[in-house]
Write a protein that holds these residues in place. Structure first.
Motif, PDB file in Angstrom:
ATOM      1  N   ASP A 210      50.699  43.373  44.206  1.00 54.59           N
ATOM      2  CA  ASP A 210      50.159  43.888  43.092  1.00 54.59           C
ATOM      3  C   ASP A 210      48.462  44.436  43.451  1.00 54.59           C
ATOM      4  OD1 ASP A 210      52.139  44.076  41.568  1.00 54.59           O
ATOM      5  OD2 ASP A 210      51.904  42.275  40.223  1.00 54.59           O
ATOM      6  N   LYS A 211      47.830  43.163  43.824  1.00 54.85           N
ATOM      7  CA  LYS A 211      46.603  42.930  44.076  1.00 54.85           C
ATOM      8  C   LYS A 211      45.943  44.120  45.176  1.00 54.85           C
ATOM      9  CE  LYS A 211      45.545  40.003  41.022  1.00 54.85           C
ATOM     10  NZ  LYS A 211      44.785  40.617  39.684  1.00 54.85           N
ATOM     11  N   ILE A 212      46.881  44.440  46.190  1.00 49.61           N
ATOM     12  CA  ILE A 212      46.620  45.495  47.132  1.00 49.61           C
ATOM     13  C   ILE A 212      46.767  46.816  46.617  1.00 49.61           C
ATOM     14  CG2 ILE A 212      47.587  46.587  49.269  1.00 49.61           C
ATOM     15  CD1 ILE A 212      47.943  43.683  50.371  1.00 49.61           C
ATOM     16  N   LEU A 213      47.777  46.917  45.648  1.00 49.66           N
ATOM     17  CA  LEU A 213      48.033  48.348  45.003  1.00 49.66           C
ATOM     18  C   LEU A 213      47.225  48.644  43.956  1.00 49.66           C
ATOM     19  CD1 LEU A 213      51.967  48.262  44.689  1.00 49.66           C
ATOM     20  CD2 LEU A 213      50.624  49.287  46.292  1.00 49.66           C
ATOM     21  N   GLU A 214      46.393  47.437  43.318  1.00 49.01           N
ATOM     22  CA  GLU A 214      45.134  47.821  42.512  1.00 49.01           C
ATOM     23  C   GLU A 214      44.272  47.687  43.376  1.00 49.01           C
ATOM     24  OE1 GLU A 214      45.310  44.066  40.136  1.00 49.01           O
ATOM     25  OE2 GLU A 214      47.248  44.490  39.433  1.00 49.01           O
ATOM     26  N   GLU A 244      56.861  49.740  49.052  1.00 55.88           N
ATOM     27  CA  GLU A 244      55.918  50.300  47.949  1.00 55.88           C
ATOM     28  C   GLU A 244      54.959  51.339  48.101  1.00 55.88           C
ATOM     29  OE1 GLU A 244      56.579  49.013  44.539  1.00 55.88           O
ATOM     30  OE2 GLU A 244      58.076  48.160  45.374  1.00 55.88           O
ATOM     31  N   ILE A 245      54.287  51.226  49.398  1.00 58.40           N
ATOM     32  CA  ILE A 245      53.395  52.233  49.820  1.00 58.40           C
ATOM     33  C   ILE A 245      54.072  53.621  49.845  1.00 58.40           C
ATOM     34  CG2 ILE A 245      51.731  53.100  51.583  1.00 58.40           C
ATOM     35  CD1 ILE A 245      50.465  51.013  49.386  1.00 58.40           C
ATOM     36  N   LEU A 248      54.955  55.195  46.710  1.00 58.45           N
ATOM     37  CA  LEU A 248      53.888  55.945  46.338  1.00 58.45           C
ATOM     38  C   LEU A 248      53.566  57.431  47.063  1.00 58.45           C
ATOM     39  CD1 LEU A 248      51.610  52.837  45.518  1.00 58.45           C
ATOM     40  CD2 LEU A 248      52.640  54.415  44.035  1.00 58.45           C
ATOM     41  N   HIS A 249      53.514  57.056  48.452  1.00 60.92           N
ATOM     42  CA  HIS A 249      53.085  58.416  49.205  1.00 60.92           C
ATOM     43  C   HIS A 249      54.190  59.513  48.978  1.00 60.92           C
ATOM     44  CE1 HIS A 249      53.026  60.168  53.443  1.00 60.92           C
ATOM     45  NE2 HIS A 249      52.011  60.455  52.895  1.00 60.92           N
ATOM     46  N   LYS A 250      55.390  59.139  48.693  1.00 61.99           N
ATOM     47  CA  LYS A 250      56.433  60.280  48.586  1.00 61.99           C
ATOM     48  C   LYS A 250      55.896  60.655  47.150  1.00 61.99           C
ATOM     49  CE  LYS A 250      61.262  60.603  47.275  1.00 61.99           C
ATOM     50  NZ  LYS A 250      62.552  59.822  47.256  1.00 61.99           N
ATOM     51  N   ALA A 251      55.584  59.938  46.080  1.00 65.33           N
ATOM     52  CA  ALA A 251      55.419  60.301  44.640  1.00 65.33           C
ATOM     53  C   ALA A 251      53.997  60.933  44.750  1.00 65.33           C
ATOM     54  CB  ALA A 251      55.139  59.298  43.844  1.00 65.33           C
ATOM     55  N   LYS A 252      53.076  60.890  45.571  1.00 65.07           N
ATOM     56  CA  LYS A 252      51.972  61.804  45.626  1.00 65.07           C
ATOM     57  C   LYS A 252      52.161  63.072  46.345  1.00 65.07           C
ATOM     58  CE  LYS A 252      48.161  60.432  44.779  1.00 65.07           C
ATOM     59  NZ  LYS A 252      47.565  60.428  43.393  1.00 65.07           N
ATOM     60  N   PHE A 278      53.208  51.798  37.966  1.00 60.49           N
ATOM     61  CA  PHE A 278      53.691  53.075  38.872  1.00 60.49           C
ATOM     62  C   PHE A 278      52.158  54.028  38.679  1.00 60.49           C
ATOM     63  CE2 PHE A 278      55.624  56.546  40.835  1.00 60.49           C
ATOM     64  CZ  PHE A 278      56.038  56.050  42.274  1.00 60.49           C
ATOM     65  N   ILE A 279      52.405  54.591  37.678  1.00 63.28           N
ATOM     66  CA  ILE A 279      51.535  55.665  37.372  1.00 63.28           C
ATOM     67  C   ILE A 279      49.950  55.209  37.650  1.00 63.28           C
ATOM     68  CG2 ILE A 279      50.332  57.130  35.712  1.00 63.28           C
ATOM     69  CD1 ILE A 279      53.019  56.990  34.270  1.00 63.28           C
ATOM     70  N   LYS A 280      49.717  53.779  37.234  1.00 62.26           N
ATOM     71  CA  LYS A 280      48.230  53.452  37.661  1.00 62.26           C
ATOM     72  C   LYS A 280      48.124  53.114  39.071  1.00 62.26           C
ATOM     73  CE  LYS A 280      44.373  51.713  36.240  1.00 62.26           C
ATOM     74  NZ  LYS A 280      43.950  51.452  37.600  1.00 62.26           N
ATOM     75  N   ASN A 281      49.168  52.717  39.828  1.00 59.66           N
ATOM     76  CA  ASN A 281      48.890  52.515  41.127  1.00 59.66           C
ATOM     77  C   ASN A 281      48.866  53.757  41.840  1.00 59.66           C
ATOM     78  OD1 ASN A 281      49.120  49.790  40.862  1.00 59.66           O
ATOM     79  ND2 ASN A 281      51.511  49.669  41.294  1.00 59.66           N
TER      80      ASN A 281
END
Length: 325
Positions: A210-214, A244-245, A248-252, A278-281
């Motif tokens: 969580d902290k890394i994604l934040e 997780e990354i 997010l990469h795929k979503a971006k 997820f949206i915030k990250n």
């Protein structure tokens, strides 16, 4: 009480002691009634071969079968000639359960070669559950205790009790004792779970993720040192974080191609109660930063697997490089 396709010899091995013991208990309860246990169940810890053979060859008392559970033995015990003779022709009245407390078996030994292709011998490897499998397992475990949990509730329990199933089982027992019987068949509200579950853990791998994604890397560095000191392995952290990354990469990429937010959440299987996070990250990184983070994680993973560089320093270097993006 009967089990379909019952074997005469069960051989359990793997890392997940909790689930192994549950499977062994299922066999025992399916074969013997409570009142039959005293005379028909023996648990042998580091037995001699003669002790094992003597008990395994005994007749059951007021029961169709007896059970012998064997633990804490080495390979020499399995490969003695008299043991090999036993597995060629086991007692039809005895179910033998071997609990081999190692994650792997040596398949080239006489015992395993002799055991192959025998339909009365079953080998059961039970690995540790992946973190992605835990919420559903928690729901199933709760169901066994006559409780119904939502996906969000299962996720909450996993996050705040850790990924140790023994701890999870203990918390579910506490939860069951705090729920009225009349309410157990209903889905238990998350608010009730929060009031009962003991939040005894300090930090875990999910807090670090969580902290890394934040992008709160100072907190991430501190949490890493705590959980590493408690035995968490950097290679496991890298694996979870990489998953997780990558998502997010795929979503971006999808976002920049013009795909709508609802479609992005759907195709990436984001659970409803994790949508906002997820949206915030996703907003915390641009495409270049996500691509670079994927590369940093792949590099750290390679170092962990191919070099003798200290694992904690490899992960700390990853955090430092991430802070420079």
């Amino acid at each position: 009480m009967h089990m379909k396709n019952q074997a005469l010899i069960y051989f359990f091995y793997g890392e997940d002691a909790f689930r192994i013991n549950k499977e062994i208990d299922k066999i025992k309860s399916a074969v013997l009634k409570k009142e039959q246990f005293d005379f028909n169940f023996d648990r042998l810890i580091s037995p001699s071969l003669s002790e094992f053979l003597n008990i395994a060859g005994s007749y059951p008392v007021f029961s169709e079968k007896r059970i012998v559970q064997v633990e804490d033995f080495d390979d020499s015990f399995l490969n003695e000639e008299n043991m090999l003779e036993y597995i060629k022709s086991p007692s039809p009245d005895t179910i033998v359960i071997f609990y081999y407390k190692n994650s792997k078996i040596k398949e080239n030994t006489k015992f395993f070669k002799e055991s192959k292709n025998k339909d009365y011998i079953r080998f059961n490897k039970i690995r540790l559950l992946y973190d992605s499998e835990l919420p559903q397992y928690i729901k199933n475990l709760a169901k066994e205790k006559n409780m119904a949990l939502s996906d969000e509730a299962a996720y909450y329990i996993m996050r705040y009790t850790g990924n140790n199933i023994l701890n999870i089982d203990s918390e579910l027992d506490k939860l069951a004792s705090g729920i009225d019987k009349d309410d157990r068949n209903k889905e238990i509200p998350l608010s009730k779970i929060k009031s009962v579950v003991t939040l005894s853990k300090k930090f875990n791998i999910f807090d670090l993720t969580d902290k890394i994604l934040e992008r709160n890397l100072k907190a991430a560095f501190s949490i890493f040192n705590i959980i590493y000191g408690n035995g968490e392995e950097p290679i496991k952290i890298i694996s979870i974080l990489y998953s997780e990354i990558r998502k997010l990469h795929k979503a971006k990429i999808q976002e920049q191609s013009g795909m709508g937010l609802e479609t992005i959440l759907s195709v990436n299987s984001v659970l409803p109660f994790l949508r906002n996070k997820f949206i915030k990250n996703l907003s915390n990184f641009n495409l270049r930063e996500l691509k670079k983070t994927v590369e940093l994680l792949e590099d750290a993973d390679l170092q962990l697997k191919t070099t003798s560089y200290p694992p904690d320093l490899i992960f700390e270097e990853f955090i430092f490089k991430l802070s420079c993006l």
